[in-house]
Scaffold this motif. Structure first.
Motif, PDB file in Angstrom:
ATOM      1  N   GLY A 211       0.822  -1.206   0.000  1.00  0.00           N
ATOM      2  CA  GLY A 211       0.000   0.000   0.000  1.00  0.00           C
ATOM      3  C   GLY A 211       0.851   1.248   0.000  1.00  0.00           C
ATOM      4  N   ARG A 212       0.224   2.359  -0.284  1.00  0.00           N
ATOM      5  CA  ARG A 212       0.914   3.643  -0.331  1.00  0.00           C
ATOM      6  C   ARG A 212       1.471   3.989   1.050  1.00  0.00           C
ATOM      7  N   LEU A 213       2.659   4.551   1.074  1.00  0.00           N
ATOM      8  CA  LEU A 213       3.284   4.939   2.333  1.00  0.00           C
ATOM      9  C   LEU A 213       2.766   6.313   2.738  1.00  0.00           C
ATOM     10  N   SER A 214       1.560   6.301   3.281  1.00  0.00           N
ATOM     11  CA  SER A 214       0.880   7.530   3.683  1.00  0.00           C
ATOM     12  C   SER A 214       0.212   7.293   5.035  1.00  0.00           C
ATOM     13  N   ASP A 215      -0.241   8.366   5.649  1.00  0.00           N
ATOM     14  CA  ASP A 215      -0.832   8.278   6.981  1.00  0.00           C
ATOM     15  C   ASP A 215      -2.010   7.313   7.017  1.00  0.00           C
ATOM     16  N   GLN A 216      -2.853   7.343   5.988  1.00  0.00           N
ATOM     17  CA  GLN A 216      -4.045   6.494   5.981  1.00  0.00           C
ATOM     18  C   GLN A 216      -3.692   5.018   6.137  1.00  0.00           C
ATOM     19  N   LYS A 217      -2.610   4.589   5.527  1.00  0.00           N
ATOM     20  CA  LYS A 217      -2.267   3.159   5.530  1.00  0.00           C
ATOM     21  C   LYS A 217      -1.634   2.688   6.832  1.00  0.00           C
ATOM     22  N   GLY A 218      -1.290   3.610   7.726  1.00  0.00           N
ATOM     23  CA  GLY A 218      -0.888   3.219   9.076  1.00  0.00           C
ATOM     24  C   GLY A 218       0.382   2.398   9.182  1.00  0.00           C
ATOM     25  N   ILE A 219       1.338   2.614   8.283  1.00  0.00           N
ATOM     26  CA  ILE A 219       2.583   1.837   8.343  1.00  0.00           C
ATOM     27  C   ILE A 219       3.361   2.166   9.613  1.00  0.00           C
ATOM     28  N   ASP A 220       3.175   3.365  10.147  1.00  0.00           N
ATOM     29  CA  ASP A 220       3.815   3.697  11.424  1.00  0.00           C
ATOM     30  C   ASP A 220       3.319   2.770  12.533  1.00  0.00           C
ATOM     31  N   MET A 221       2.015   2.492  12.558  1.00  0.00           N
ATOM     32  CA  MET A 221       1.464   1.572  13.554  1.00  0.00           C
ATOM     33  C   MET A 221       1.920   0.139  13.290  1.00  0.00           C
ATOM     34  N   LEU A 222       2.065  -0.207  12.021  1.00  0.00           N
ATOM     35  CA  LEU A 222       2.552  -1.540  11.684  1.00  0.00           C
ATOM     36  C   LEU A 222       3.977  -1.743  12.206  1.00  0.00           C
ATOM     37  N   LEU A 223       4.819  -0.724  12.046  1.00  0.00           N
ATOM     38  CA  LEU A 223       6.186  -0.832  12.564  1.00  0.00           C
ATOM     39  C   LEU A 223       6.186  -0.999  14.082  1.00  0.00           C
ATOM     40  N   ASP A 224       5.305  -0.273  14.755  1.00  0.00           N
ATOM     41  CA  ASP A 224       5.213  -0.420  16.214  1.00  0.00           C
ATOM     42  C   ASP A 224       4.770  -1.837  16.581  1.00  0.00           C
ATOM     43  N   ALA A 225       3.831  -2.379  15.825  1.00  0.00           N
ATOM     44  CA  ALA A 225       3.384  -3.750  16.078  1.00  0.00           C
ATOM     45  C   ALA A 225       4.495  -4.750  15.784  1.00  0.00           C
ATOM     46  N   TRP A 226       5.229  -4.510  14.694  1.00  0.00           N
ATOM     47  CA  TRP A 226       6.310  -5.434  14.327  1.00  0.00           C
ATOM     48  C   TRP A 226       7.432  -5.417  15.367  1.00  0.00           C
ATOM     49  N   TRP A 265      12.339  -2.892   2.810  1.00  0.00           N
ATOM     50  CA  TRP A 265      11.577  -1.896   2.058  1.00  0.00           C
ATOM     51  C   TRP A 265      11.654  -2.267   0.573  1.00  0.00           C
ATOM     52  N   ARG A 266      10.572  -2.782   0.037  1.00  0.00           N
ATOM     53  CA  ARG A 266      10.563  -3.336  -1.313  1.00  0.00           C
ATOM     54  C   ARG A 266      10.228  -2.319  -2.392  1.00  0.00           C
ATOM     55  N   GLY A 267       9.759  -1.141  -2.011  1.00  0.00           N
ATOM     56  CA  GLY A 267       9.373  -0.151  -3.012  1.00  0.00           C
ATOM     57  C   GLY A 267       8.053  -0.520  -3.673  1.00  0.00           C
ATOM     58  N   ARG A 268       7.647   0.288  -4.610  1.00  0.00           N
ATOM     59  CA  ARG A 268       6.399   0.003  -5.323  1.00  0.00           C
ATOM     60  C   ARG A 268       6.578  -1.232  -6.196  1.00  0.00           C
ATOM     61  N   THR A 269       5.477  -1.936  -6.409  1.00  0.00           N
ATOM     62  CA  THR A 269       5.540  -3.123  -7.256  1.00  0.00           C
ATOM     63  C   THR A 269       4.347  -3.162  -8.203  1.00  0.00           C
ATOM     64  N   ASP A 270       4.613  -3.558  -9.436  1.00  0.00           N
ATOM     65  CA  ASP A 270       3.540  -3.793 -10.401  1.00  0.00           C
ATOM     66  C   ASP A 270       3.226  -5.282 -10.497  1.00  0.00           C
ATOM     67  N   ASP A 271       3.896  -6.085  -9.670  1.00  0.00           N
ATOM     68  CA  ASP A 271       3.679  -7.534  -9.655  1.00  0.00           C
ATOM     69  C   ASP A 271       3.158  -7.950  -8.282  1.00  0.00           C
ATOM     70  N   VAL A 272       1.910  -7.567  -7.988  1.00  0.00           N
ATOM     71  CA  VAL A 272       1.313  -7.919  -6.698  1.00  0.00           C
ATOM     72  C   VAL A 272       1.197  -9.433  -6.534  1.00  0.00           C
ATOM     73  N   PRO A 273       0.741 -10.178  -7.558  1.00  0.00           N
ATOM     74  CA  PRO A 273       0.686 -11.643  -7.390  1.00  0.00           C
ATOM     75  C   PRO A 273       2.041 -12.248  -7.031  1.00  0.00           C
ATOM     76  N   GLY A 274       3.110 -11.733  -7.637  1.00  0.00           N
ATOM     77  CA  GLY A 274       4.441 -12.236  -7.320  1.00  0.00           C
ATOM     78  C   GLY A 274       4.840 -11.940  -5.889  1.00  0.00           C
ATOM     79  N   ALA A 275       4.499 -10.727  -5.425  1.00  0.00           N
ATOM     80  CA  ALA A 275       4.811 -10.367  -4.043  1.00  0.00           C
ATOM     81  C   ALA A 275       4.058 -11.256  -3.066  1.00  0.00           C
ATOM     82  N   LEU A 276       2.803 -11.544  -3.375  1.00  0.00           N
ATOM     83  CA  LEU A 276       1.998 -12.376  -2.491  1.00  0.00           C
ATOM     84  C   LEU A 276       2.447 -13.835  -2.527  1.00  0.00           C
ATOM     85  N   ALA A 277       2.888 -14.298  -3.697  1.00  0.00           N
ATOM     86  CA  ALA A 277       3.366 -15.681  -3.809  1.00  0.00           C
ATOM     87  C   ALA A 277       4.608 -15.910  -2.954  1.00  0.00           C
TER      88      ALA A 277
END
Length: 381
Positions: A211-226, A265-277
């Motif tokens: 997802g986009r690295l923005s406030d809405q996506k809550g990656i800051d909270m994810l890092l705290d959880a991780w 940090w993987r950056g943006r991806t146009d291969d979502v199925p590959g990332a999920l696999a």
């Protein structure tokens, strides 16, 4: 089923994000059903996503970059600022030209044409354009609660009450909007893209966030959880896919939490199925959502999900305890607990991943497109 002219209008036709992906996939599906499609963005984006090549339908941007915001003078002295007044006059004139161009696009429609406005901000231009003879459908890809907490609530109340239809993504949100006086409201979920032929083998010790690295996506909270998960799962990695305006701050936060060895940090991806696999668990830490496509894509790949229960769309997609695990919105400790449960049990991952792949197919493209056709026919009566 009759062929129609369908115009899909969004904030941008090429901005990196889920709504843009929805726009182009929906355009392709309408085209496959024989409709003539034209996608329109208010502006071209800075952070771009890859478009279908070739798209097979017109793609128009009304502005080459994000238009300036309206100027509002603050006090009597402000009103005499000549430069500001000239800039505002230029903005108004440019907006008039953009609206005229949009009207010209709409005038190409045959009888029975439909305008679908996928984002609230874009409706400001559509509401000023000439939509004579067209049915106008407004949409929101976020929850009622998320809209209510921000400025978009006022825009919806101003621009959407008189539309032919106002669509949200879940029945729960439609009922809430109806109770708030929106009598033209209905609901239509996002469609699931094609099911991968083979699900993820779930053998890599990787948790994926996309997802986009923005406030809405809550990656800051994810890092705290991780930070709570990583000490107990030293052989696992958190793979963060995405780009955005908060990336530098998030990387600094990651370093400060001592997570540089376990976060990639993987950056943006146009291969979502590959990332999920290449992942065994998917995590979504958003502060607000509509009907998240990334969540559905993960489930379609057989990847079990841990997510904040931040919107009706999330709990509509994930059946908590059956095909994924939900945590109360914003509860970092609870999200860490869900991640620990999934990363700690191959049997749980396999069972939930298999059920997720089956259950998510209730949002198939064929089913959602049939519901669009029913709506078009209803509005034509």
């Amino acid at each position: 089923m009759s062929s129609r002219d369908v115009f899909i209008v969004s904030n941008s036709t090429d901005e990196l994000g889920g709504v843009t992906g929805w726009m182009h996939r929906t355009a392709q599906l309408f085209q496959q059903r024989g409709h003539r499609v034209h996608t329109v963005g208010i502006h071209a984006a800075e952070l771009k996503m890859a478009l279908p090549d070739p798209p097979g339908y017109p793609v128009t941007a009304l502005y080459p970059a994000h238009p300036p915001t309206p100027w509002a003078p603050r006090g009597l002295r402000d009103r005499f600022r000549i430069t500001a007044r000239r800039n505002e006059a230029a903005r108004v004139a440019e907006k008039r030209r953009a609206v005229d161009r949009l009207s010209e696009v709409f005038r190409t429609a045959r009888p029975g044409g439909v305008v679908i406005v996928s984002q609230v901000w874009a409706m400001e231009w559509v509401s000023e354009a000439d939509t004579t003879g067209l049915r106008v459908i407004g949409m929101s890809h976020e929850s009622y609660a998320y809209s209510r907490a921000g400025h978009r609530y006022r825009w919806i109340k101003r621009h959407y009450t008189g539309l032919d239809r106002w669509l949200v993504l879940t029945e729960e949100d439609a009922d809430t909007w109806a109770g708030d006086g929106m009598n033209n409201v209905g609901f239509l979920p996002n469609a699931l893209a094609a099911l991968p032929d083979v699900p993820s083998p779930r053998c890599e010790k990787s948790v994926a966030s996309i997802g986009r690295l923005s406030d809405q996506k809550g990656i800051d909270m994810l890092l705290d959880a991780w930070a709570l998960v990583a000490p107990q799962r030293p052989d696992w990695h958190l793979d963060v896919y995405g780009a955005g305006e908060d990336e530098a701050d998030l990387r600094a936060r990651c370093t400060g939490l001592g997570l540089d060895g376990s976060v990639r940090w993987r950056g943006r991806t146009d291969d979502v199925p590959g990332a999920l696999a290449a992942s065994s668990v998917f995590v979504q830490s958003s502060r607000g959502e509509g009907f998240p496509l990334a969540l559905m894509e993960a489930m379609a790949s057989g990847v079990p999900c841990a997510a904040f229960d931040c919107a009706p769309g999330v709990r509509e997609i994930v059946r908590d305890g059956e095909d994924g695990l939900l945590a109360p919105a914003g509860d970092i400790g609870a999200l860490a607990d869900r991640l620990l449960r999934l990363t700690g049990s191959p049997r749980l991952r396999d069972a939930m991943g298999a059920r997720a792949r089956v259950n998510v197919q209730r949002f198939s493209e064929a089913e959602i497109m049939s519901r669009w056709e029913e709506l078009f026919a209803f509005l034509e009566r």
